[in-house]
Design a protein around this motif. Structure first.
Motif, short mmCIF file in Angstrom:
data_model
loop_
_atom_site.label_atom_id
_atom_site.label_comp_id
_atom_site.label_asym_id
_atom_site.label_seq_id
_atom_site.Cartn_x
_atom_site.Cartn_y
_atom_site.Cartn_z
N PRO A 28 -7.68 40.57 -56.66
CA PRO A 28 -6.74 39.74 -56.03
C PRO A 28 -7.24 39.17 -54.67
CG PRO A 28 -5.92 41.80 -56.48
CD PRO A 28 -7.17 41.87 -57.00
N LYS A 29 -6.98 37.65 -54.25
CA LYS A 29 -7.62 37.29 -53.06
C LYS A 29 -6.74 37.81 -51.81
CE LYS A 29 -9.11 33.32 -55.24
NZ LYS A 29 -10.29 33.78 -55.85
N LYS A 30 -7.75 38.04 -51.06
CA LYS A 30 -7.49 38.70 -49.75
C LYS A 30 -6.77 37.66 -49.00
CE LYS A 30 -11.40 41.76 -49.38
NZ LYS A 30 -12.42 42.11 -48.72
N THR A 31 -5.60 38.21 -48.36
CA THR A 31 -4.79 37.28 -47.48
C THR A 31 -4.85 37.49 -46.12
OG1 THR A 31 -2.98 38.81 -47.71
CG2 THR A 31 -2.91 36.92 -49.26
N LYS A 32 -5.06 36.70 -45.06
CA LYS A 32 -5.45 36.61 -43.51
C LYS A 32 -3.94 37.08 -42.99
CE LYS A 32 -7.01 34.49 -39.63
NZ LYS A 32 -7.66 32.98 -39.08
N TYR A 33 -4.13 38.08 -42.06
CA TYR A 33 -3.00 38.63 -41.47
C TYR A 33 -2.46 37.53 -40.84
CZ TYR A 33 -0.12 41.56 -38.39
OH TYR A 33 1.11 41.85 -37.49
N LYS A 34 -1.08 37.36 -40.88
CA LYS A 34 -0.36 36.55 -40.00
C LYS A 34 0.59 37.29 -39.48
CE LYS A 34 -0.82 32.44 -42.92
NZ LYS A 34 -0.12 31.53 -43.88
N PRO A 35 0.68 37.36 -37.88
CA PRO A 35 1.55 38.14 -37.19
C PRO A 35 2.92 37.35 -37.31
CG PRO A 35 0.11 37.13 -35.54
CD PRO A 35 -0.20 36.97 -37.28
N PRO A 36 4.12 38.24 -37.27
CA PRO A 36 5.33 37.62 -37.44
C PRO A 36 5.67 36.80 -36.09
CG PRO A 36 5.39 40.30 -36.89
CD PRO A 36 4.02 39.77 -36.98
N LYS A 37 6.50 35.94 -36.31
CA LYS A 37 6.90 35.05 -35.39
C LYS A 37 7.88 35.63 -34.25
CE LYS A 37 6.43 30.49 -37.66
NZ LYS A 37 6.59 29.40 -38.01
N GLN A 38 7.67 35.61 -32.97
CA GLN A 38 8.33 36.18 -31.98
C GLN A 38 8.95 35.28 -31.09
OE1 GLN A 38 5.99 39.55 -30.53
NE2 GLN A 38 6.15 40.69 -32.43
N PRO A 39 9.89 35.31 -30.25
CA PRO A 39 10.27 34.91 -29.47
C PRO A 39 9.34 34.40 -28.21
CG PRO A 39 11.77 36.61 -29.37
CD PRO A 39 10.73 36.63 -30.61
N HIS A 40 9.03 33.46 -27.33
CA HIS A 40 8.18 33.38 -26.30
C HIS A 40 8.34 34.51 -25.37
CE1 HIS A 40 5.62 31.76 -23.57
NE2 HIS A 40 6.36 31.74 -22.60
N TYR A 41 7.28 34.77 -25.01
CA TYR A 41 7.44 36.06 -23.80
C TYR A 41 7.05 35.62 -22.52
CZ TYR A 41 6.37 40.21 -21.36
OH TYR A 41 6.26 41.34 -20.46
N ASN A 42 8.18 35.69 -21.80
CA ASN A 42 7.86 35.14 -20.27
C ASN A 42 7.19 36.32 -19.54
OD1 ASN A 42 7.95 33.86 -17.74
ND2 ASN A 42 10.24 33.96 -17.60
N GLN A 43 5.87 35.95 -19.06
CA GLN A 43 5.25 36.91 -18.46
C GLN A 43 5.62 36.88 -17.11
OE1 GLN A 43 1.21 36.04 -19.12
NE2 GLN A 43 1.10 37.34 -20.88
N ASP A 44 6.29 35.76 -16.52
CA ASP A 44 6.73 35.68 -15.32
C ASP A 44 8.24 35.76 -14.96
OD1 ASP A 44 6.77 35.22 -12.40
OD2 ASP A 44 6.82 33.10 -12.85
N LYS A 45 8.56 37.04 -14.99
CA LYS A 45 9.87 37.29 -15.07
C LYS A 45 10.69 37.01 -13.59
CE LYS A 45 9.94 39.75 -18.85
NZ LYS A 45 10.85 39.63 -20.10
N THR A 46 9.84 36.40 -12.67
CA THR A 46 10.69 36.03 -11.48
C THR A 46 11.50 34.83 -11.51
OG1 THR A 46 8.64 36.43 -10.37
CG2 THR A 46 10.11 35.06 -9.05
N SER A 47 11.30 33.79 -12.53
CA SER A 47 12.32 32.79 -12.53
C SER A 47 13.75 33.25 -13.37
CB SER A 47 11.55 31.72 -13.41
OG SER A 47 11.28 32.08 -14.70
N GLU A 48 13.34 34.19 -14.14
CA GLU A 48 14.56 34.77 -15.08
C GLU A 48 15.39 35.56 -14.11
OE1 GLU A 48 15.05 38.11 -18.52
OE2 GLU A 48 13.35 36.31 -18.85
N PHE A 49 14.66 36.53 -13.37
CA PHE A 49 15.54 37.01 -12.34
C PHE A 49 16.11 36.06 -11.25
CE2 PHE A 49 16.73 40.75 -9.67
CZ PHE A 49 16.44 40.16 -8.35
N ILE A 50 15.72 35.28 -10.72
CA ILE A 50 16.40 34.28 -9.81
C ILE A 50 17.53 33.67 -10.74
CG2 ILE A 50 16.10 32.14 -8.57
CD1 ILE A 50 13.00 33.00 -8.03
N ILE A 51 17.41 33.16 -11.83
CA ILE A 51 18.64 32.62 -12.42
C ILE A 51 19.66 33.65 -12.59
CG2 ILE A 51 19.26 31.62 -14.82
CD1 ILE A 51 16.62 30.29 -14.94
N LYS A 52 19.37 35.03 -13.06
CA LYS A 52 20.49 35.96 -13.27
C LYS A 52 20.96 35.96 -11.82
CE LYS A 52 19.05 38.02 -17.37
NZ LYS A 52 18.72 39.22 -18.06
N LEU A 53 20.34 36.37 -10.95
CA LEU A 53 20.81 36.67 -9.42
C LEU A 53 21.81 35.43 -8.93
CD1 LEU A 53 20.59 38.67 -7.05
CD2 LEU A 53 18.70 36.94 -6.07
#
Length: 136
Positions: free
Chosen positions: A86-111
């Protein structure tokens, strides 16, 4: 042994998976390592766990010496029909929502979502109180 002319399928090689009959596939060649099981420095379990598949990566990852590679010739019994592996398949990570590393803008919006209605309510109450006090 020298089995250059014999070609085996993966199913045929996979049948040889015991201490009494152990075959491996390494770099497209088939090896009968049954007689070598007891002498293998890594133990027989390592070899037995590599049966039924292409063991090339397992073999290469260990970093065998040149003398170990030369020793393989006496266990060679044929070649593998690569179309049966059998052919080896390359690992494909599952699609995940964009991770916002800068949580500041998200916090300001909620505030703001909390404070703006509160400010409007406070302003409305303040105006009402003010208008009542100025009318009387």
């Amino acid at each position: 042994m020298g089995g250059d002319g014999k070609v085996f399928t993966l199913a045929q090689v996979s049948d040889h998976n015991s201490r009494k009959d152990c075959w491996l596939i390494i770099n497209g060649k088939v090896y009968d390592v049954t007689k070598f099981l007891e002498d293998h420095p890594g133990g027989d379990e390592v070899l037995l766990s590599a049966t039924g598949k292409d063991a090339t990566d397992d073999f290469e990852d260990v970093g065998h010496s040149d003398s170990a590679r030369d020793m393989m010739d006496k266990y060679h019994v044929g070649k593998i029909d690569v179309s049966t592996i059998p052919k080896k398949t390359k690992y494909k990570p599952p699609k995940q929502p964009h991770y916002n590393q800068d949580k500041t803008s998200e916090f300001i919006i909620k505030l703001l979502q909390f404070l703006v209605p509160l400010a409007i309510l406070g302003l409305a109450v303040g105006i009402r109180i003010y208008t009542k006090s100025t009318i009387h």
